[in-house]
Design a protein around this motif. Structure first.
Motif, PDB file in Angstrom:
ATOM      1  N   TRP A 252      -3.687  -2.073  -0.683  1.00 15.12           N
ATOM      2  CA  TRP A 252      -2.476  -2.595  -0.038  1.00 15.12           C
ATOM      3  C   TRP A 252      -1.380  -2.648  -1.096  1.00 15.12           C
ATOM      4  CZ3 TRP A 252      -2.122  -2.872   5.074  1.00 15.12           C
ATOM      5  CH2 TRP A 252      -3.290  -2.977   5.828  1.00 15.12           C
TER       6      TRP A 252
ATOM      7  N   ASP B  97       3.362  -1.983   1.521  1.00 15.18           N
ATOM      8  CA  ASP B  97       2.488  -2.329   2.642  1.00 15.18           C
ATOM      9  C   ASP B  97       2.550  -3.828   2.930  1.00 15.18           C
ATOM     10  OD1 ASP B  97       1.675   0.327   2.609  1.00 15.18           O
ATOM     11  OD2 ASP B  97      -0.214  -0.090   1.560  1.00 15.18           O
ATOM     12  N   LYS B  98       2.463  -4.623   1.874  1.00 12.41           N
ATOM     13  CA  LYS B  98       2.454  -6.082   2.038  1.00 12.41           C
ATOM     14  C   LYS B  98       3.785  -6.587   2.584  1.00 12.41           C
ATOM     15  CE  LYS B  98      -0.957  -6.795  -1.648  1.00 12.41           C
ATOM     16  NZ  LYS B  98      -1.187  -7.309  -3.031  1.00 12.41           N
TER      17      LYS B  98
ATOM     18  N   LYS C 296       4.552  -8.621   6.033  1.00 10.42           N
ATOM     19  CA  LYS C 296       5.424  -9.800   6.117  1.00 10.42           C
ATOM     20  C   LYS C 296       6.444  -9.630   7.244  1.00 10.42           C
ATOM     21  CE  LYS C 296       8.573 -12.740   3.422  1.00 10.42           C
ATOM     22  NZ  LYS C 296       9.515 -12.924   4.548  1.00 10.42           N
TER      23      LYS C 296
ATOM     24  N   ASN D 282      -6.329  -7.045   8.614  1.00  2.21           N
ATOM     25  CA  ASN D 282      -7.416  -7.696   7.875  1.00  2.21           C
ATOM     26  C   ASN D 282      -8.785  -7.431   8.490  1.00  2.21           C
ATOM     27  OD1 ASN D 282      -7.458  -9.329  10.120  1.00  2.21           O
ATOM     28  ND2 ASN D 282      -6.725 -11.179   9.080  1.00  2.21           N
TER      29      ASN D 282
END
Length: 668
Positions: A227, A231-232, A236, A337
């Motif tokens: 990630w 990507d993160k 968000k 996840n």
């Protein structure tokens, strides 16, 4: 001046009906001389209808399919592919590279371009607020042609942080679902040449260098995928949208990739020895014994930077290799996840060139999507009648070019399609779909693939020049020879005038009151205009920025400079129209029926009903005022909920005068 004649709702008829000769003239406008009968919209039916008008009572001209109410949402049969939230959706399309630069530290570099060696070394990020048609020194060094020398190598630095920064604005506008053009890593400005589908473009995130370092350690195996910072940040964005009770769908491009895509890069390097040699359509491999390069493959529509995935079983399905990869990345973005709860993932997909991908793949893919999230929305890019394709492939909806944008252009924008035929085309095309599907069709007017709405209006057909349609069945919607100076030297790049803005408001009124989920292309509400690609992808006009006038021209024609600034009045109208749609369930979930039309006056009136609630929408596309007679109601009174800008009686009970190029929404 008021037209001599009224629409009489109480009697359910017109007190002034166009003659058969008038109807014949309107048909000639739609189908110019020389077109074959099967090119026009419902031409066989239209011809039969004309004969009927000649031999029957005049009042029968309005007794057609459009006058028969469709079912309201509570009455329709459920459909597993249609999520209920989409019935209430108002989409907003974002082209990420041009929406807002929220983080200048991640701006693209010259080396990140598709062909950096062909671009001058003094290349730089293009100023966001500059004159679009003015050319930088590095562009001029490349050549004299605006379209061929530089514009596609421009980068403005739009990114995910810019979208995050714009969420308050979008929420104030009233939209509740974002559609993002491709966000996956790719070298082009449009990102349809994906170098990866499992990573967001590092230049959209906060740490491009760090992201590329992580990506370099991966293989094609999903268990090795990291990630990245981009990507993160995208996760968000999803979380922030969901916290605001908004949703997001993204572009899925599963027909082709870019040449940097890991499988194709390996194929170019290792040729016949590549484990991915069957993923693509290779006609000849390179012969290492010769000095030339014999490597040839199929690119999408012949574009060599977009190599196509191969099919199997004579085109019945996608090759198992890319098919499994697409299934894996679908899971990654819908349930990041992997815990079985899709709330941290995207809410759906827009599928690029969907009808060019095998239907068996779509059946399996849509089934996979709904295993991950039973409330997911999948919308296919399909420019023609898509009803059968949606049903066979398991999609929720289509981008509604054929059943909405085309006829809207013919009547509201061009004024060439008669009001009667407009109502009829809308009805017949909508009824091709199951009732549940009709409530979630993505009702767009323009997109990244067309000229902007404002420029469609500016360049509508010129009656005095008797300009015929080149493609009558589309009303020349997105016909290359009519939408850009690149291919049509008469294309006008000027800003719309006040009267043309009135027509834009009529289109928006139609969008926000019709059956289906409306979609706004970024910046339309801010007053942006622009011809087809690349000029439909100008940087977003923001309230907090000061822009240079548009004074240059792509063909070096003389022009009057146009000021560029945020159009607050137009924004206010979009906001009001969206708010009304959100306020009144009848506009989202009600039945629909044509009330009456007047071809001479170019007036179209329809109603929406839900339970004991009723809305009447009256649109005057004509050049003169028109008076309508309202039906008598005993239990409640008619209330004007919205006009396109004119002031009138706020609670008319007997009649209402509608000025030229104006519309109204009445509610009780």
């Amino acid at each position: 001046m008021v037209v001599a004649g009224n629409i009489d709702f109480a009697q359910g008829r017109l007190t002034r009906i166009p003659s058969a000769l008038t109807l014949a003239a309107s048909l000639v406008l739609v189908l110019p001389v020389g077109c074959s009968p099967n090119q026009g919209p419902r031409t066989e039916q239209a011809s039969a209808e004309l004969e009927s008008v000649k031999t029957s009572e005049v009042a029968a001209a309005n007794r057609d399919e459009a006058a028969i109410p469709s079912p309201a949402w509570p009455e329709v049969k459920g459909n597993a592919t249609v999520p209920e939230w989409a019935v209430d959706a108002v989409f907003y399309q974002v082209f990420p590279e041009r929406f807002r630069n929220g983080d200048s530290s991640n701006d693209p570099t010259r080396e990140s371009l598709e062909f950096p060696d062909t671009v001058a070394e003094n290349w730089a990020i293009t100023p966001w607020t500059g004159d679009w048609y003015a050319r930088a020194d590095w562009e001029q060094a490349d050549g004299d042609n605006f379209y061929e020398h530089g514009v596609f190598n421009r980068r403005y630095g739009g990114d995910l942080q810019g979208i995050l920064d714009g969420l308050d604005y979008l929420q104030s506008l009233g939209v509740n679902t974002l559609y993002l053009n491709p966000v996956f890593y790719a070298r082009s400005l449009h990102k349809y040449d994906g170098a990866s589908m499992h990573h967001i473009d590092p230049y959209f995130g906060p740490d491009p260098a760090g992201d590329f370092a992580l990506m370099a350690k991966e293989t094609s195996a999903p268990e090795t995928w990291q990630w990245t910072a981009a990507d993160k940040l995208f996760l968000k964005l999803i979380a922030d949208l969901h916290q605001r009770e908004m949703r997001i769908i993204i572009d899925g491009v599963f027909n082709h990739t870019g040449r940097d895509f890991f499988a194709f890069a390996d194929l170019m390097k290792n040729q016949k020895k590549s484990p991915y040699k069957e993923w693509y359509i290779v006609s000849t491999f390179d012969d290492p014994e010769t000095p030339g390069d014999e490597f040839k493959y199929k690119g999408w529509w012949g574009v060599h930077t977009l190599p196509e995935f191969t099919d199997i079983h004579q085109g019945a399905d996608l090759h198992p290799g890319p098919k499994q990869y697409v299934m894996d990345i679908t899971s990654r973005w819908m349930d990041p996840n992997g815990d079985g709860d899709p709330s941290d993932g995207i809410d759906g997909w827009r599928l690029d060139v969907a009808n060019e991908v095998p239907i068996a793949f779509w059946k399996d893919w849509n089934a996979h999507v709904r295993q991950l999230n039973g409330a997911a929305y999948t919308v296919a890019e399909h420019w023609e009648d898509a009803a059968q394709f949606l049903a066979e492939g398991g999609f929720s909806a289509t981008m509604n070019y054929h059943a909405f944008a085309f006829p809207v252009k013919g009547f509201l924008i061009d004024g060439q399609l008669s009001a009667h035929d407009f109502a009829r085309e809308l009805t017949l095309r909508r009824q091709d779909f199951p009732p549940a599907t009709s409530f979630v069709l993505q009702n767009l007017i323009d997109s990244h693939d067309t000229n902007r709405l404002a420029s469609m209006i500016v360049n509508r057909p010129d009656y005095e020049k008797a300009q015929p349609y080149l493609q009558p069945h589309k009303f020349d919607y997105d016909v290359s020879e009519r939408v850009s100076p690149r291919y049509w030297k008469e294309c006008n790049v000027q800003a719309p005038n006040a009267e043309e803005r009135k027509i834009q408001r009529l289109v928006v009124l139609m969008q926000m009151t019709y059956v289906g989920a409306p979609m706004i292309y970024y910046g339309d509400e801010a007053g942006m205009w622009g011809a087809d690609d690349p000029c439909d992808r100008m940087p977003m006009v923001w309230q907090d920025m000061t822009f240079e006038d548009q004074s240059h021209d792509p063909l070096n024609r003389q022009r009057t400079p146009d000021p560029v600034s945020f159009a607050q009045g137009l924004f206010d109208f979009y906001q009001q129209a969206i708010s009304l749609r959100s306020e009144l369930p009848v506009l989202r979930r009600g039945s629909i029926a044509k009330v009456l039309t007047d071809d001479d006056a170019q007036v179209y009136v329809f109603q929406r009903k839900l339970g004991d609630r009723q809305v009447i929408i009256a649109i005057n596309r004509g050049a003169e005022a028109f008076t309508v007679t309202l039906p008598e109601v005993s239990e409640s009174k008619w209330e004007v909920k919205l006009t396109t800008g004119f002031e009138g009686d706020e609670s008319p009970q007997k009649e209402f005068t509608l000025p030229a190029h104006e519309g109204v929404v009445l509610y009780r």
